[in-house]
Write an enzyme that holds these catalytic residues in place. Structure first.
Site, PDB file in Angstrom:
ATOM      1  N   ASP A 230       0.802  -1.153  -0.203  1.00  0.00           N
ATOM      2  CA  ASP A 230      -0.305   0.086   0.127  1.00  0.00           C
ATOM      3  C   ASP A 230       0.925   1.343  -0.178  1.00  0.00           C
ATOM      4  OD1 ASP A 230      -1.446   2.084   0.726  1.00  0.00           O
ATOM      5  OD2 ASP A 230      -2.962   0.778   1.583  1.00  0.00           O
ATOM      6  N   ARG A 291     -13.466  -5.261  -2.953  1.00  0.00           N
ATOM      7  CA  ARG A 291     -15.283  -4.648  -4.326  1.00  0.00           C
ATOM      8  C   ARG A 291     -14.218  -6.140  -5.507  1.00  0.00           C
ATOM      9  NH1 ARG A 291     -16.885  -2.131  -1.265  1.00  0.00           N
ATOM     10  NH2 ARG A 291     -17.460  -0.360  -0.570  1.00  0.00           N
ATOM     11  N   GLU A 320     -23.322  -8.460  -9.220  1.00  0.00           N
ATOM     12  CA  GLU A 320     -24.087  -8.673  -7.998  1.00  0.00           C
ATOM     13  C   GLU A 320     -25.484  -8.797  -7.954  1.00  0.00           C
ATOM     14  OE1 GLU A 320     -22.244  -7.637  -4.548  1.00  0.00           O
ATOM     15  OE2 GLU A 320     -19.966  -8.327  -5.165  1.00  0.00           O
ATOM     16  N   HIS A 339     -21.801 -11.568  -1.120  1.00  0.00           N
ATOM     17  CA  HIS A 339     -21.769 -10.297  -0.084  1.00  0.00           C
ATOM     18  C   HIS A 339     -21.920 -10.813   1.800  1.00  0.00           C
ATOM     19  CE1 HIS A 339     -20.613  -5.920  -1.713  1.00  0.00           C
ATOM     20  NE2 HIS A 339     -20.272  -6.399  -0.192  1.00  0.00           N
TER      21      HIS A 339
END
Length: 603
Positions: A230, A291, A320, A339
């Site tokens: 990151d 995601r 989805e 989810h």
């Protein structure tokens, strides 16, 4: 370019090793040559920056519409201060009718809050609360235009998401879902479902925010070695829990397990694709509770079939729910859930309380720490600074795209050149917008005047400001704004200053933001649409050659500027375009013999 450039929203091509070259041997460029082209038309929507407060005037309570199921604790908090209307499963038409009677709206992910909702409210709607993190279903531009503050609840479901990621990783490694289905089908195939151990394996956490950090803590407790990638994660926070921050390439090459915890932005869309799968250790296992769009799902199926990826565990999908005949969902080595990352009783109650407190605070005129669109400054200051606000954000956005993917921005210096005294120039909004421009292209955080400094600190970004006092009339608030990013690797060597920093400078001309300097080269191009920057040998016909390539691809050029050191020496060509060129078009530009390097930047 390194593979980490896949996490960048721009496309860069450089010849040889120009990326690390500084321009210290060059003298400052004194002038720029400009050619203007007519534009096809630009979006001139003017955005208002708002901080709301709700007063009914007659002392009555505001009305809050709750459009999706919310925990009882949150409802009780709302009922203490407002009239609460819980209306679930409304059609868009029903929502548009009801919203005109409401001061605030609370939704989850199932309700689309588009422009028509704000238009139907006739100015009464002051706050939209999203009970969760993602705000994909809320039209932020429309909310800001109509003076409506949008708040979310980003922290309450952190632990739930992290726990689900660990649960999926363990279930995948031990073939729990497949073995369960086998036994229920009357089979008893112990040898078929032999798994792998987690202890001693290397887990790469891609995205070291709140959820990624909690996943790392739990994986360490299971005896795993944890690395993370990151660019904006503070190294001290990672080291405090025994995690090594590594490059994107190293994370891919060394991981036995990869867990995704990055936002879905233009820079991270399909970041796992055929190219990046090919760089992974054979037999890697992948978990995604972030995601769906960060993985190219077709490429993942190919990687599974090729044996590059041994298994995958997915809680999220590009669409989805996914199609019933999805090859990915039906793959025998893929474990899926619908989810469920935030779906625990505790997380649901926590989200309800967090969003209720944020909405009530916003209705009371408080600065919402979880606001995801911009708060209000005084009308006088905003009117004067409006074009400079746009300039500030675009300079930040442009500068960060010039940084090579993965190197991370830790230090930014902002220089304001003005004839006004320090006390007569409030730069807080400009600083916030530069922060916004630097952070938002690689994050799902929405930066504004409220959260800019907090967000910068959280991501380890240090910003310093410098004022240069000019002679002359203080009628105009600013002459130029300069943004410099230090200790970074540039994907466009010409953007480096003589001291080795990525440097861009701009000013406002006739109310329009202009880019006036890149590195040591002076240019003059409007900061609208997208820009192509080329370093080239200054020779006849270059403008026509590049223009012809773009024209043949139906890419409209609205502005072109060439800045050079001296005739027949090096020059920078800045080209403003209304359309996004294809990779093939950009490749043709890079193949022009006189072009030494170029970069495409989306503003």
């Amino acid at each position: 370019m390194s593979a980490t450039a896949a996490a960048s929203s721009s496309i860069a091509v450089a010849t040889n090793s120009l990326r690390n070259v500084t321009l210290s041997s060059r003298s400052p460029l004194p002038s720029a040559i400009s050619v203007a082209f007519p534009s096809r038309g630009r979006n001139t929507l003017q955005r208002r920056l708002v901080l709301v407060s709700c007063s009914t005037g007659d002392g009555s309570k505001p009305t809050i519409l709750v459009a999706e199921k919310l925990g009882d604790a949150g409802i009780k908090l709302l009922e203490d201060v407002a009239n609460v209307d819980c209306s679930y499963n409304m059609t868009p038409e029903e929502l548009n009718i009801k919203i005109s009677l409401c001061d605030a709206l609370i939704v989850r992910s199932g309700t689309k809050v588009g422009r028509e909702v704000f238009e139907s409210s006739h100015g009464r709607l002051k706050v939209v609360g999203r009970a969760g993190v993602g705000i994909d279903n809320v039209d932020l531009s429309a909310a800001t235009e109509f003076g409506c503050l949008v708040v979310n609840a980003p922290t309450a479901n952190t632990i739930a998401a992290a726990e689900h990621g660990i649960a999926l990783m363990a279930a995948m490694a031990r073939n729990v879902a497949q073995a369960d289905a086998s036994v229920k089908a009357g089979e008893w195939k112990r040898n078929k479902y032999v798994g792998v151990s987690l202890v001693g394996k290397t887990l790469a956490v891609l995205g070291f925010g709140k959820v990624g950090t909690e996943v790392a803590r739990r994986a360490k407790g299971l005896g795993m070695r944890v690395i993370a990638h990151d660019p904006y994660a503070p190294a001290d926070r990672a080291h405090a829990i025994g995690v090594d921050l590594v490059s994107f390439d190293e994370a891919l090459a060394t991981a036995d397990f990869i867990s995704l915890h990055m936002p879905l932005t233009p820079t991270t869309s399909k970041i796992l694709n055929d190219e990046t799968f090919a760089k992974m250790k054979k037999g890697v296992r992948i978990v995604n509770v972030a995601r769906g769009g960060v993985i190219d799902e077709d490429a993942l199926v190919r990687a599974l079939d090729a044996g590059i990826v041994a298994q995958a565990a997915l809680d999220v999908f590009t669409k989805e729910p996914p199609a019933k005949d999805s090859k990915l969902v039906q793959h025998e080595r893929v474990t899926v859930t619908p989810h469920l990352g935030a779906s625990t009783m505790e997380a649901q109650e926590g989200v309800a309380i967090e969003i209720a407190e944020a909405v009530v605070g916003a209705l009371n005129g408080e600065l919402a720490a979880t606001a995801v669109n911009a708060p209000m400054v005084s009308a006088e200051v905003l009117t004067e600074l409006k074009p400079y606000v746009v300039l500030a954000e675009k300079l930040g956005r442009l500068a960060v795209q010039l940084v090579a993917g993965g190197s991370g921005v830790k230090n930014a210096k902002i220089t304001y050149a003005s004839a006004r005294a320090t006390d007569d120039l409030d730069t807080r909004l400009l600083r916030a917008m530069i922060t916004k421009g630097i952070i938002e292209p690689i994050s799902d955080v929405y930066v504004n005047l409220v959260n800019a400094d907090f967000t910068a600190k959280q991501r380890g970004l240090r910003l310093s400001e410098e004022r240069v006092l000019l002679d002359g009339s203080p009628e105009s608030p600013l002459e130029t704004i300069t943004v410099q990013l230090s200790n970074v690797e540039s994907k466009f060597a010409s953007s480096l200053s003589e001291s080795g920093e990525v440097k861009v400078e701009g000013k406002v001309k006739d109310g329009v933001p202009h880019l006036t300097k890149v590195g040591s080269f002076e240019v003059d191009v409007t900061l609208e649409g997208s820009i192509i920057l080329c370093r080239q040998v200054d020779q006849p016909g270059m403008i026509g050659t590049v223009g012809s390539i773009l024209g043949e691809s139906n890419v409209n050029v609205n502005f072109m500027s060439v800045g050079r050191i001296a005739p027949r020496k090096q020059a920078i060509m800045a080209i403003g375009v209304d359309d996004i060129p294809s990779k093939e078009t950009l490749k043709k530009i890079g193949e022009i013999p006189a072009v030494e390097e170029f970069v495409f930047l989306k503003l």
